[in-house]
Design a protein around this motif. Structure first.
Motif, PDB file in Angstrom:
ATOM      1  N   ILE A   1       0.852  -1.187   0.000  1.00 45.39           N
ATOM      2  CA  ILE A   1       0.000   0.000   0.000  1.00 45.39           C
ATOM      3  C   ILE A   1       0.886   1.234   0.000  1.00 45.39           C
ATOM      4  O   ILE A   1       1.835   1.322   0.784  1.00 45.39           O
ATOM      5  N   GLU A   2       0.581   2.187  -0.889  1.00 50.20           N
ATOM      6  CA  GLU A   2       1.276   3.462  -0.942  1.00 50.20           C
ATOM      7  C   GLU A   2       0.244   4.584  -0.830  1.00 50.20           C
ATOM      8  O   GLU A   2      -0.705   4.641  -1.610  1.00 50.20           O
TER       9      GLU A   2
ATOM     10  N   LEU B   1      -0.292  -7.897   4.673  1.00 47.50           N
ATOM     11  CA  LEU B   1       0.410  -6.761   4.098  1.00 47.50           C
ATOM     12  C   LEU B   1       1.909  -6.880   4.334  1.00 47.50           C
ATOM     13  O   LEU B   1       2.361  -7.186   5.440  1.00 47.50           O
TER      14      LEU B   1
ATOM     15  N   LEU C   1      -4.982  -1.446   8.027  1.00 57.73           N
ATOM     16  CA  LEU C   1      -3.997  -2.423   8.474  1.00 57.73           C
ATOM     17  C   LEU C   1      -4.671  -3.658   9.070  1.00 57.73           C
ATOM     18  O   LEU C   1      -4.219  -4.783   8.872  1.00 57.73           O
TER      19      LEU C   1
ATOM     20  N   PHE D   1       8.448  -0.582   6.037  1.00 59.62           N
ATOM     21  CA  PHE D   1       7.636   0.592   6.335  1.00 59.62           C
ATOM     22  C   PHE D   1       8.446   1.849   6.048  1.00 59.62           C
ATOM     23  O   PHE D   1       9.593   1.966   6.460  1.00 59.62           O
TER      24      PHE D   1
ATOM     25  N   HIS E   1       1.279  -3.993  13.216  1.00 55.40           N
ATOM     26  CA  HIS E   1       0.962  -5.056  12.257  1.00 55.40           C
ATOM     27  C   HIS E   1       1.911  -6.225  12.491  1.00 55.40           C
ATOM     28  O   HIS E   1       3.099  -6.040  12.716  1.00 55.40           O
TER      29      HIS E   1
ATOM     30  N   ILE F   1      -6.175   4.545   8.904  1.00 56.99           N
ATOM     31  CA  ILE F   1      -4.985   3.744   8.622  1.00 56.99           C
ATOM     32  C   ILE F   1      -5.019   2.446   9.422  1.00 56.99           C
ATOM     33  O   ILE F   1      -4.725   1.363   8.901  1.00 56.99           O
TER      34      ILE F   1
ATOM     35  N   VAL G   1       1.453   2.501  13.778  1.00 58.69           N
ATOM     36  CA  VAL G   1       1.479   1.353  12.867  1.00 58.69           C
ATOM     37  C   VAL G   1       1.723   0.105  13.696  1.00 58.69           C
ATOM     38  O   VAL G   1       2.796  -0.076  14.274  1.00 58.69           O
TER      39      VAL G   1
ATOM     40  N   SER H   1       4.309  -4.420   2.700  1.00 63.06           N
ATOM     41  CA  SER H   1       4.994  -3.126   2.586  1.00 63.06           C
ATOM     42  C   SER H   1       3.985  -1.987   2.681  1.00 63.06           C
ATOM     43  O   SER H   1       2.922  -2.045   2.067  1.00 63.06           O
ATOM     44  N   LEU H   2       4.346  -0.942   3.439  1.00 64.85           N
ATOM     45  CA  LEU H   2       3.497   0.229   3.607  1.00 64.85           C
ATOM     46  C   LEU H   2       4.341   1.488   3.472  1.00 64.85           C
ATOM     47  O   LEU H   2       5.375   1.625   4.129  1.00 64.85           O
ATOM     48  N   ARG H   3       3.909   2.404   2.604  1.00 65.05           N
ATOM     49  CA  ARG H   3       4.573   3.693   2.429  1.00 65.05           C
ATOM     50  C   ARG H   3       3.548   4.799   2.639  1.00 65.05           C
ATOM     51  O   ARG H   3       2.493   4.820   1.994  1.00 65.05           O
TER      52      ARG H   3
ATOM     53  N   LEU I   1       4.015  -7.049   8.648  1.00 68.23           N
ATOM     54  CA  LEU I   1       4.620  -5.986   7.847  1.00 68.23           C
ATOM     55  C   LEU I   1       6.144  -6.093   7.889  1.00 68.23           C
ATOM     56  O   LEU I   1       6.747  -6.186   8.953  1.00 68.23           O
TER      57      LEU I   1
END
Length: 284
Positions: A153-154, A175, A169, A198, A192, A165, A190, A177-179, A195
């Motif tokens: 997710i970006e 998931l 999550l 990040f 998770h 957010i 955050v 990768s998260l940007r 993940l």
């Protein structure tokens, strides 16, 4: 015969996918062989705002035509709009994207895309989601369904909340990768379990950052010098980079920002700090 014509059809279609949609479609007039090649493109970047500036009706018809085209095999689709899209239209697009088993979806300048996410998340093929310049908020009345396939997710310049957010999550258990880049978040929490990567870029001063990700491998932060707090719990992280945006940073501020970070990544093989000018004597 020129060298380009010696390429197989699938390579030519791959090259065409890097062109704007209208230009790629125009190649169909070059010859009989080229006529169907543009229809084999699988990645579409549709800037409807540039094609039809300030004409929302034509922008909607353009996207509808692409999603309903029987010969197009759409695997990646990025949509850029210029105005608010009615909720029924977003819902219709989301249904078509899920039905076509699109893997990568990007929405740019879409108002309230949460309505589309509710349908997109039901797709078993969605692996990447990119939102830019969107307003993403949920009143809690329609929670997101679980999406087991989404890996990346970006979010860029998205107006949202930490609660939204957290909801995303929670829905995306797998998931990877998260940007988050320049989103309106004064508090970033955050948490998770799976993940691995990040990245956070924020220009908001006094931002409170709290990261609890036991499986995190890579962490990258780009934050103001006067960030309020950085707290990280990532025991197996291997690479970490923290960039402080331009400005003076006292030793006291630096220690305060980094104490919660270093304690949570004590097993990291690499920690890179950059960007700040440290003013000696800040401990007083």
């Amino acid at each position: 015969m020129d060298a380009f014509s010696l390429l197989p059809d699938h390579l030519i279609s791959s090259i065409l996918s890097f062109l704007p949609l209208t230009i790629a479609a125009r190649t169909s007039v070059l010859s009989r062989r080229w006529r169907p090649l543009w229809a084999h493109i699988t990645a579409f970047n549709v800037d409807a705002d540039r094609l039809f500036p300030s004409d929302s009706a034509k922008q909607i018809r353009c996207i509808d035509a692409i999603l309903s085209h029987p010969q197009l095999n759409i695997l990646e689709l990025k949509i850029a709009l210029s105005s608010c899209t009615p909720a029924p239209v977003l819902a219709r697009w989301a249904v078509n994207l899920a039905r076509r088993r699109v893997t990568n979806v990007g929405l740019i300048s879409v108002d309230q895309p949460h309505l589309a996410l509710q349908t997109l998340f039901t797709s078993k093929s969605l692996t990447k989601l990119e939102l830019q310049y969107c307003k993403l908020n949920n009143d809690g009345s329609s929670p997101l369904v679980a999406c087991s396939s989404l890996k990346l997710i970006e979010l860029k310049a998205v107006t949202t909340s930490n609660e939204t957010i957290s909801e995303i999550l929670s829905a995306c258990k797998n998931l990877n990768s998260l940007r988050i880049e320049y989103c309106s978040l004064y508090s970033v929490v955050v948490s998770h379990q799976r993940l691995e990567c990040f990245e956070l870029v924020t220009g908001l001063s006094r931002c409170d950052i709290n990261i609890e990700t036991p499986n995190l491998r890579e962490l990258e932060l780009d934050v103001p010098c006067n960030v309020k707090r950085i707290r990280v719990l990532a025991p197996i992280v291997r690479r970490s980079r923290v960039g402080f945006q331009s400005g003076l940073l006292t030793c006291g501020d630096l220690l305060g920002s980094l104490t919660g970070l270093v304690a949570g990544i004590e097993n990291a093989e690499e920690l890179q700090l950059c960007g700040a000018i440290v003013q000696v004597g800040g401990l007083d």
